[in-house]
Design an enzyme around this catalytic site. Structure first.
Site, PDB file in Angstrom:
ATOM      1  N   ASP A 250     -34.062  -0.339 -68.061  1.00 21.10           N
ATOM      2  CA  ASP A 250     -33.596   0.311 -66.831  1.00 21.10           C
ATOM      3  C   ASP A 250     -32.442  -0.435 -66.170  1.00 21.10           C
ATOM      4  O   ASP A 250     -31.962  -0.029 -65.112  1.00 21.10           O
ATOM      5  CB  ASP A 250     -34.748   0.528 -65.842  1.00 21.10           C
ATOM      6  CG  ASP A 250     -35.362  -0.771 -65.319  1.00 21.10           C
ATOM      7  OD1 ASP A 250     -34.851  -1.860 -65.648  1.00 21.10           O
ATOM      8  OD2 ASP A 250     -36.353  -0.693 -64.569  1.00 21.10           O
TER       9      ASP A 250
ATOM     10  N   SER B  29     -10.906   0.454 -49.896  1.00 24.40           N
ATOM     11  CA  SER B  29     -11.751   1.468 -50.524  1.00 24.40           C
ATOM     12  C   SER B  29     -11.397   1.630 -51.995  1.00 24.40           C
ATOM     13  O   SER B  29     -10.225   1.566 -52.368  1.00 24.40           O
ATOM     14  CB  SER B  29     -11.572   2.815 -49.814  1.00 24.40           C
ATOM     15  OG  SER B  29     -12.216   3.852 -50.534  1.00 24.40           O
TER      16      SER B  29
ATOM     17  N   SER C 124     -29.716  -0.747 -68.007  1.00 26.34           N
ATOM     18  CA  SER C 124     -28.613  -0.172 -68.779  1.00 26.34           C
ATOM     19  C   SER C 124     -27.968   0.976 -68.013  1.00 26.34           C
ATOM     20  O   SER C 124     -28.668   1.789 -67.396  1.00 26.34           O
ATOM     21  CB  SER C 124     -29.122   0.352 -70.121  1.00 26.34           C
ATOM     22  OG  SER C 124     -29.771  -0.661 -70.863  1.00 26.34           O
TER      23      SER C 124
ATOM     24  N   HIS D 165     -14.421  -2.502 -51.737  1.00 24.44           N
ATOM     25  CA  HIS D 165     -15.721  -2.040 -51.254  1.00 24.44           C
ATOM     26  C   HIS D 165     -16.511  -1.428 -52.422  1.00 24.44           C
ATOM     27  O   HIS D 165     -16.004  -0.536 -53.105  1.00 24.44           O
ATOM     28  CB  HIS D 165     -15.543  -0.961 -50.177  1.00 24.44           C
ATOM     29  CG  HIS D 165     -16.006  -1.383 -48.826  1.00 24.44           C
ATOM     30  ND1 HIS D 165     -15.161  -1.956 -47.891  1.00 24.44           N
ATOM     31  CD2 HIS D 165     -17.220  -1.323 -48.230  1.00 24.44           C
ATOM     32  CE1 HIS D 165     -15.843  -2.211 -46.786  1.00 24.44           C
ATOM     33  NE2 HIS D 165     -17.101  -1.842 -46.969  1.00 24.44           N
TER      34      HIS D 165
ATOM     35  N   THR E  88     -29.045   4.686 -68.904  1.00 30.45           N
ATOM     36  CA  THR E  88     -30.343   5.251 -68.535  1.00 30.45           C
ATOM     37  C   THR E  88     -30.402   5.573 -67.047  1.00 30.45           C
ATOM     38  O   THR E  88     -29.681   4.995 -66.235  1.00 30.45           O
ATOM     39  CB  THR E  88     -31.486   4.275 -68.876  1.00 30.45           C
ATOM     40  OG1 THR E  88     -31.310   3.059 -68.140  1.00 30.45           O
ATOM     41  CG2 THR E  88     -31.516   3.974 -70.372  1.00 30.45           C
TER      42      THR E  88
ATOM     43  N   TYR F 245     -17.913  -6.341 -38.948  1.00 32.32           N
ATOM     44  CA  TYR F 245     -16.505  -6.452 -39.350  1.00 32.32           C
ATOM     45  C   TYR F 245     -15.741  -7.453 -38.493  1.00 32.32           C
ATOM     46  O   TYR F 245     -16.174  -7.822 -37.396  1.00 32.32           O
ATOM     47  CB  TYR F 245     -15.820  -5.087 -39.244  1.00 32.32           C
ATOM     48  CG  TYR F 245     -16.189  -4.146 -40.357  1.00 32.32           C
ATOM     49  CD1 TYR F 245     -15.296  -3.849 -41.384  1.00 32.32           C
ATOM     50  CD2 TYR F 245     -17.453  -3.556 -40.409  1.00 32.32           C
ATOM     51  CE1 TYR F 245     -15.634  -2.993 -42.410  1.00 32.32           C
ATOM     52  CE2 TYR F 245     -17.806  -2.699 -41.433  1.00 32.32           C
ATOM     53  CZ  TYR F 245     -16.891  -2.415 -42.444  1.00 32.32           C
ATOM     54  OH  TYR F 245     -17.236  -1.576 -43.465  1.00 32.32           O
TER      55      TYR F 245
ATOM     56  N   HIS G 102     -22.117  -6.532 -51.657  1.00 36.30           N
ATOM     57  CA  HIS G 102     -21.917  -5.420 -50.729  1.00 36.30           C
ATOM     58  C   HIS G 102     -22.089  -4.046 -51.369  1.00 36.30           C
ATOM     59  O   HIS G 102     -21.553  -3.051 -50.871  1.00 36.30           O
ATOM     60  CB  HIS G 102     -20.556  -5.507 -50.029  1.00 36.30           C
ATOM     61  CG  HIS G 102     -20.500  -4.742 -48.727  1.00 36.30           C
ATOM     62  ND1 HIS G 102     -21.551  -4.703 -47.836  1.00 36.30           N
ATOM     63  CD2 HIS G 102     -19.519  -3.978 -48.170  1.00 36.30           C
ATOM     64  CE1 HIS G 102     -21.219  -3.959 -46.788  1.00 36.30           C
ATOM     65  NE2 HIS G 102     -19.997  -3.512 -46.970  1.00 36.30           N
TER      66      HIS G 102
END
Length: 757
Positions: free
Chosen positions: A689, A331, A691, A280, A694, A556, A171
């Site tokens: 890319d 959240s 990592s 989330h 970066t 939901y 998600h």
């Protein structure tokens, strides 16, 4: 050439011959597995996959697997375990990021790659197996699942089926959209991107193939513990609608417990982990444009880097999945909602500010910015998982089982008590759906908690889409209907009618595959009901896990009481106020079937559709062009000659559209950071890319022109020395009226990293 299948007699004679030669068969108990003859010992029915001609891979499924089966051990305490991980990133440009539904939030580069992590568990005698896949995407779409099941059947026959395969999305709201088939999601995605869809399917399949090929005898241990300081309830006023007597049984308005499975081989060497925790992945907010796996992805990154020492991110044998759970109202922005213009709290039922309204009410994470918050929350999750992993001692034992049904969720009769029933509804989204949440507000100034429609918006809806029927309005009350999606069918149905319900069990552990986002109390009720059903039929003390966003996405699921408040989560409960009760009823049926060994008697239910002719992406493919006098990869802004630890190296190149790289996989990364090793006179790759140190930014210009900027945030662990940054890309070119994609790479000048000036 197909692998030969041995008869039972041949196997018996071979076995006798081996015994007679004096090999230590009694000690090793080798099992010679024949292709395509493995059956589930509980008699589970074979999946009825949609015909191959319906999907994009029109391949007739072979009755036997085309892949050789590994020879495995029998008669040991534990399971055969296979783990695998593969890249499933897809497009990182010219595509909408899935989750916030914010206009203009297109991908414009990459912070981390996205991975599919597969876990195969089989009983020692190979009579039964299950497959769980955690995928770093927004959610699993029905189209994605159907295509994966189709390809699994083509490759492995009946080994992996609809009943024993769970696909679960983490998600993250920072992954590409474009892989859906229902019109609501196709529109929200800006069209169907076959480029991204195929990339995701291929990544999921590769992770499964790796797990399948690397199965070995091992053990699974389970542990549980509370995670503190990582989450808040973003709809506390809705939660308070639940009965006080029910709320009094819990110490928090969120589920803090993490459930973790530790997997090791028979020597005790680490193989992988799966953990479930309700949070989330929205630490990265709706201003973000970089593809990434968010907070739970960072937890996976930390764990895998710890276990796969010496490997680059995304590489190495150890696999750590941090899967989603009942995260609907949870959240990670733990500082809570505040009015960004005045600083006062807006933790109210409508999430609105006195000045500026709901668009000013935003929740904040604990960090200095969203990237810092992502890492803080991710590290909290990682640290708890590390603690639980180290102390896990309770072994998971017992048979594997699985049960699955397709259900028409628009027409479920729910028994409220022994005499009264209710019905689920055709799908509809309420007004508060358009309001968004404190993690990402809507763009049209709708307000959460809206229980009365607006004549203006009703009129616009009626003119554009037609009026909702009285039936759907009555069924969905008190939801004021903004979009009556269940009554819209052009160009394809707007929401699914047919939904998966599924449970797999590992001994005393039951994993419930949920096709959406359950709120905290919804998850608690489902867990309790499933556990109770198992106990009724003799399976006592079952641990029930909620695995979220599985198999098909249906928004939901709130409790009936929360539904009355009509905040965002309730307005997005598309099948009406009795949705949760319907799911509880359906999952009880599955639990009973497993407990009574009657899964074979379950009807498979109505098969979901697989649509053709989906809307093409709104952003067209264009030819890449380099400015006059330059070529792709030329350096526009070089690195400085020297940097210290903690500083940021930044290099800008003549770029090309990164989405080309999702079609042509000549390069597996957009960038590398490399260190010169003087002793061997070679360059060693230190970062790619994937990592977190970066960043790859793509800046789109006019007429096919673009720039690419690569940043390296030099970590404290960086050793002094000479470094370079390399850029890898693909440019689209017209050749004889046909588009071709050509790889290129660039290696600019070196720079030094020093500890002091």
């Amino acid at each position: 050439m197909a692998k030969r299948t041995f008869s039972t007699l041949e196997i018996f004679l071979i076995f006798l011959f081996v015994m007679m030669t004096g090999i230590m068969v009694a000690l090793l108990s080798l099992l010679f597995v024949t292709s395509g003859t493995i059956e589930n010992h509980t008699g589970f029915p074979t999946t009825q996959i949609p015909p191959a001609t319906q999907g994009p891979t029109a391949i007739q499924a072979s009755p036997t697997p085309s892949t050789p089966e590994p020879t495995l051990f029998q008669n040991f305490s534990g399971y055969h375990i296979g783990v695998g991980r593969a890249d499933c990133t897809g497009q990182v440009a010219d595509i909408i990021l899935m989750g916030y539904s914010k206009t203009g939030q297109n991908a414009q580069g990459i912070l981390t790659r996205l991975y599919s992590r597969a876990f195969i568990l089989a009983e020692p005698d190979e009579s039964s197996r299950v497959l769980f896949v955690s995928i770093e995407i927004g959610m699993v779409s029905q189209r994605l699942r159907l295509e994966v099941l189709n390809r699994l059947q083509s490759k492995y026959g009946s080994l992996y089926r609809r009943d024993n395969v769970i696909l679960s999305g983490t998600h993250t709201h920072s992954a590409p959209a474009g892989y859906f088939q229902y019109s609501t999601f196709v529109i929200a995605s800006g069209g169907f991107s076959n480029r991204t869809f195929e990339y995701m399917v291929a990544g999921i399949m590769k992770s499964i193939e790796i797990a399948h090929a690397n199965m070995k005898p091992g053990k699974i241990f389970i542990n549980k513990g509370n995670v503190d300081g990582a989450q808040i309830n973003r709809s506390p006023s809705s939660y308070l609608r639940n009965p006080q007597s029910e709320r009094a049984r819990y110490s928090s308005n969120t589920d803090k417990e993490m459930v973790l499975l530790k997997m090791v081989d028979l020597n005790g060497d680490d193989l992988g982990l799966i953990s479930w925790f309700a949070i989330h992945p929205v630490s990265m907010n709706n201003s973000n444009h970089l593809v990434n796996s968010d907070n739970v992805g960072y937890a996976s990154y930390l764990f895998e880097q710890e276990k796969n020492k010496g490997y680059l991110p995304g590489e190495g044998p150890y696999v750590a999945a941090f899967a989603s759970s009942n995260l609907g109202d949870v959240s990670p922005n733990i500082l809570g909602p505040h009015c960004i213009n005045t600083g006062e709290s807006c933790d109210n039922a409508n999430s609105t500010c006195p000045i500026g309204g709901p668009s000013m009410c935003i929740a904040a994470g604990p960090g200095q910015d969203m990237l810092n918050s992502t890492q803080i929350i991710g590290r909290i999750i990682y640290e708890k998982a590390k603690e639980l992993y180290a102390s896990a001692s309770q072994e998971v034992t017992g048979p594997l089982a699985s049960a699955h049904q397709w259900v028409n969720m628009t027409d479920v009769t729910v028994w409220l008590n022994s005499t009264h029933t209710a019905k689920t509804c055709k799908p509809a989204l309420g007004y508060s759906f358009a309001a968004g949440t404190i993690d990402g507000f809507g763009t049209l100034n709708f307000t959460q908690g809206t229980t009365v429609g607006d004549p203006l918006w009703d009129s616009i809806r009626d003119q554009a889409l037609g009026k909702p029927s009285e039936e759907i309005k009555e069924c969905q009350k008190p939801k004021p209907i903004l979009l009556h999606t269940g009554e819209l069918s052009k160009p394809h149905p707007w929401h699914p009618d047919i939904v998966d319900v599924q449970i797999i069990t590992l001994g005393f552990l039951a994993i419930t595959a949920i096709p959406g986002e359950f709120t905290t109390m919804s998850g608690r009720r489902l867990r309790e009901a499933v556990q109770e059903e198992f106990a009724t039929y003799g399976m006592l003390n079952m641990t029930v896990v909620i695995s979220g966003l599985c198999n098909v996405y249906t928004h939901y699921i709130t409790t009936y009481e929360e539904y009355q408040a009509q905040r965002y989560e309730a307005a997005s409960t598309i099948y009406g106020p009795h949705t949760l009760s319907a799911y509880i009823q359906l999952f009880r049926v599955l639990a009973k079937a497993i407990a009574t060994d009657t899964v074979a008697n379950l009807s498979s239910g109505p098969e979901p559709p697989f649509f053709k002719g989906l809307m093409a992406p709104l952003i067209p493919n264009t030819v890449d062009r380099a400015p006059v006098g330059t070529t792709f990869g030329d350096v526009l802004q070089p690195a400085n000659p020297k940097y210290r630890v903690g500083e940021v190296v930044e290099v800008t190149f003549v770029g090309a559209n990164p989405k080309n790289s999702a079609e042509n996989k000549t390069h597996q990364t957009f960038l590398t950071v490399e260190k010169y090793e003087a002793t061997s006179a070679t360059w060693k790759i230190m970062h790619n890319d994937a990592s977190w140190e970066t960043r790859f930014y793509w800046h789109k210009g006019l007429w096919g022109h673009s720039n690419a900027t690569i940043q390296w945030h030099i970590p404290d662990t960086a050793q002094p020395g000479t470094y370079r940054i390399r850029y890898f890309g693909h440019n689209r070119k017209k050749s004889f009226l046909k588009a071709v994609i050509l790889p290129f790479e660039s290696t600019p000048s070196t720079f030094d990293v020093v500890t002091t000036w």
